[in-house]
Design an enzyme around this catalytic site. Structure first.
Site, PDB file in Angstrom:
ATOM      1  N   GLU A 213      29.719 -13.161  -7.626  1.00  0.00           N
ATOM      2  CA  GLU A 213      30.494 -12.036  -8.172  1.00  0.00           C
ATOM      3  C   GLU A 213      30.196 -10.922  -7.602  1.00  0.00           C
ATOM      4  O   GLU A 213      29.761  -9.622  -7.742  1.00  0.00           O
ATOM      5  CB  GLU A 213      30.231 -11.808  -9.792  1.00  0.00           C
ATOM      6  CG  GLU A 213      30.069 -13.135 -10.861  1.00  0.00           C
ATOM      7  CD  GLU A 213      29.824 -12.299 -12.654  1.00  0.00           C
ATOM      8  OE1 GLU A 213      29.510 -11.840 -12.893  1.00  0.00           O
ATOM      9  OE2 GLU A 213      30.702 -13.696 -12.448  1.00  0.00           O
TER      10      GLU A 213
ATOM     11  N   GLU B  56      31.361 -21.282 -14.128  1.00  0.00           N
ATOM     12  CA  GLU B  56      30.869 -20.313 -15.509  1.00  0.00           C
ATOM     13  C   GLU B  56      31.936 -20.379 -16.433  1.00  0.00           C
ATOM     14  O   GLU B  56      32.638 -19.179 -16.538  1.00  0.00           O
ATOM     15  CB  GLU B  56      30.537 -18.764 -15.230  1.00  0.00           C
ATOM     16  CG  GLU B  56      29.185 -18.601 -14.387  1.00  0.00           C
ATOM     17  CD  GLU B  56      28.082 -17.093 -13.980  1.00  0.00           C
ATOM     18  OE1 GLU B  56      29.108 -16.691 -14.620  1.00  0.00           O
ATOM     19  OE2 GLU B  56      27.561 -16.991 -12.674  1.00  0.00           O
TER      20      GLU B  56
END
Length: 724
Positions: A252, A369
């Site tokens: 991220e 995820e």
């Protein structure tokens, strides 16, 4: 509510409901029964950013018929107004379970089933520069043993943040670099022993040495670090193992948690090229993907889209060639409490990427995820019981049935739940974990014990699915007729077959049925008529039924009945362990015919697995790599490898113990049948003979198949001499 003969059903979708979330997609169902003169509304909507399940029954709508409700465009706003108005004054009444009819043609293969879900992930707590304390703790060693215990490598990968913070570097007088991999070596070795591959995020800043990836010297030093690391583990474990790792970019990156690094967009692209070329220098068989991010709109996820653009048409920092390799595209899309929300938003994201970068259209897609809800540490009761297990199965089923088998233009390769964490006080069972950890700090010495949650058990049932999907039809009763279920049906099916691979293997069919209302607390019991045709593989067939629901395989219910102890006694822990396995509720049962019809009831939430096997000619293979992990002097975690066993049609493992190691002195110590590859031997000191007051001694195991055939015993190991 009961659906009478004249009950009418309306499935509807509403957009832009006032007061709801910006996603604006709300599925529901109206029921009308003219004989009873009432209406029932069942709707799943997102209000104030949370998923709400509403059942509003016996709510009279005066001077209005269902036809009027559905005839015009204004009906959507009317229903919207009703939904919003009812949120604060809902009366929930019992709703009678639905009737389903599932038809399966076992001899009609429709697609491959690649087991794309065999992955989890975790992250150490802050400060991550001290991640080694977490990764190398006794707690994590137990956690990884349980994750690796899913039968037949049902979880293959653990994707891990901040691994490079376990490495230290120093600069030599001649300007060369020296690396200390000792701490990382220990973690990788633990993963390897537990048959787990590494989702290796190239993330962290060893000794805080790097500061600027627009500095050419530092970029080249990063490439050297990556090459050194990759070669080290190839030399240690072999290319066959390391080539299974999914190397990935910094997690991220648009969140800008860069470990004291000053990452500009260009600096991140330089970092990516250094990772790519560093891996290539070690072996052309190593893969790299990214960006491992949410990949929202470009104005927010700047680095995500910049990396995709770079790999599509950018210039390689080292080779100066156009275009940079991208072996898979990884992003994160969670569910906000809804299973179908994950799939819907994935498709939007994938289509946006394919439209903008057509040359990347065949690159495999990873959602690494894909959890039902953001925030791993948020305590949610649904994460404690079968609700979590069922919604995970539902997400997988929807991806197989609505994406993989329907969209040849999308190469969807991996879906990972990021749930390999360890809970912390005061939360037990209700965080996003596969196990629950009890840190017993009121004893001397302190110790840690873990209990498997239903969400880990369901991975074991999924592992029994085959590698080819077969023709399946699911209908729901609507009055006197049956109609196809919706895409978001609570009840779903994955039906598969498995053809023999090795001598101890055999033909199998597995049917997994889930019943999930997503993450809601909705409960119900549905009737399912299962009709299977085309079972033409001979007469020596047996079948078993496994069940997970809140009455079967739910240690959380046991813990609650104990008063939710923070420091459970050893007996309380054993009582929880007695409830942590998937429950075989029927079988093995002989099946001679080429068809099978079963009338089943499945609670919501719940998961059921039907497993049909033909008899293999040889008995199961030998259990190997038995290891012992000391919990206390009275508690030993026994761990083993099932790779050599061969057969998936196992009744149980028999775990035997001897205080002396003499052949005639061994006796079985697991009272329950188990198909996972861990077992805790716990001795009740108060009621045992003196010589059994500790679990020092010798252990051996064998596998037993559905026909009662016992495989050879493993090589015995002793706790005194063979412990880890």
């Amino acid at each position: 509510m009961g659906q009478g003969k004249d009950t009418k059903v309306l499935n509807f979708e509403i957009k832009d409901v006032p007061g709801t979330s910006r996603e604006g997609r709300h599925l529901g169902r109206f029921f009308t029964d003219p004989h009873n003169n009432f209406y029932c509304l069942i709707a799943r909507i997102r209000v104030a950013w949370k998923l709400q399940i509403m059942k509003v029954c016996r709510t009279k709508i005066h001077d209005m018929t269902m036809d009027k409700l559905t005839q015009n465009a204004g009906s959507k706003m009317l229903i919207s107004t009703l939904l919003v108005a009812m949120v604060s004054s809902i009366v929930i009444l019992p709703v009678k379970g639905a009737d389903y009819h599932v038809t399966i043609l076992a001899d009609n293969i429709t697609s491959n089933l690649t087991h794309f879900w065999e992955s989890t992930g975790l992250c150490p707590p802050d400060p991550h520069q001290e991640a080694y304390k977490y990764f190398l703790s006794d707690d994590e060693k137990q956690n990884l043993a349980y994750i690796g215990s899913v039968p037949h490598s049902g979880i293959k990968q653990v994707r891990i943040h901040w691994l490079l913070d376990m490495v230290t570097v120093s600069t030599n007088p001649d300007g060369s670099m020296s690396y200390n991999f000792t701490l990382l070596d220990e973690l990788i070795d633990t993963l390897y022993k537990n048959k787990l591959q590494v989702g290796f995020e190239i993330m962290g800043n060893p000794s805080d040495w790097w500061t600027d990836f627009e500095d050419r010297h530092q970029v080249y030093k990063w490439k050297d670090l990556v090459t050194t690391l990759a070669k080290r583990y190839i030399d240690k474990y072999g290319i066959e193992y390391v080539s299974t790792w999914n190397f990935e970019t910094w997690n991220e990156p648009d969140h800008k948690d860069f470990d004291k690094l000053n990452f500009t967009v260009q600096g991140f692209l330089n970092y990516y090229d250094a990772c790519s070329e560093g891996l290539k220098a070690a072996s052309s068989r190593l893969i790299l993907g990214g960006p491992g991010a949410a990949c929202r709109k470009p104005s927010y996820s700047v680095i995500c889209w910049a990396l995709l653009d770079h790999c599509d048409n950018g210039t390689n920092y080292f080779t100066y060639q156009a275009g940079v390799r991208l072996d898979y595209i990884s992003f994160h899309q969670k569910g906000e409490g809804s299973a179908l929300f994950i799939l819907d938003n994935e498709l939007e994201k994938i289509e946006a990427i394919h439209i903008k970068y057509p040359r990347l259209a065949q690159v495999p897609i990873y959602n690494d995820e894909a959890d039902p809800l953001v925030g791993w540490s948020k305590p949610k009761e649904w994460r404690a019981d079968a609700t979590y297990a069922a919604v995970v199965a539902k997400v997988i089923g929807q991806h197989q049935n609505l994406l993989i088998t329907q969209r040849d233009d999308i190469h969807y390769a991996l879906l990972s739940n990021d749930n390999g964490f360890m809970n912390f006080y005061p939360s037990f069972f209700d965080q996003r974990t596969l196990t629950t950890r009890f840190q017993i700090n009121n004893t001397k010495p302190h110790y840690v014990d873990m209990i498997k949650k239903p969400v880990l058990s369901v991975m074991g049932l999924l592992a029994l699915l085959g590698n080819q999907q077969v023709d399946t039809t699911i209908l729901i009763k609507n009055g006197d007729t049956y109609i196809p279920v919706s895409n978001n049906s609570d009840v779903g099916v994955i039906a598969s077959v498995h053809n023999a691979q090795v001598g101890t293997d055999s033909w199998q069919m597995s049917v997994l049925i889930y019943n999930s209302a997503d993450t809601s607390s909705e409960t119900d019991t549905d009737s399912i008529k299962l009709d299977i045709q085309g079972l033409n593989q001979g007469t020596q067939k047996l079948y078993s039924l496994y069940l997970l629901d809140n009455q079967h395989g739910n240690p959380y219910a046991t813990w609650k009945s104990q008063g939710k102890p923070v420091f459970p006694t050893r007996k309380q822990l054993q009582d929880m362990r007695n409830q942590q396995e998937p429950v075989r509720i029927k079988g093995p049962v002989k099946l001679d015919e080429s068809s099978l019809t079963l009338d089943l009831s499945l609670n919501k939430p719940g998961v059921l697995l039907l497993h049909i096997c033909t008899q293999p000619a040889p008995r199961p293979g030998k259990v190997t790599d038995v290891r012992l992990h000391n919990i206390t002097s009275q508690d030993t975690l026994v761990i083993w490898d099932d790779a050599n066993v061969g057969s998936h049609c196992l009744l149980t493992y028999i775990v035997e113990y001897s205080s002396t190691g003499k052949e005639e002195s061994y006796s079985r110590i697991n009272k329950q049948d188990i198909i996972f590859t861990t077992f805790v031997h716990s001795v009740n000191v108060k009621h045992s003979m003196k010589y059994l007051s500790v679990t020092n001694g010798w252990y051996r195991l064998c596998a037993v198949d559905y026909w009662g055939q016992k495989g050879p015993y493993s090589t015995p190991v002793s706790k005194t001499h063979g412990s880890h």
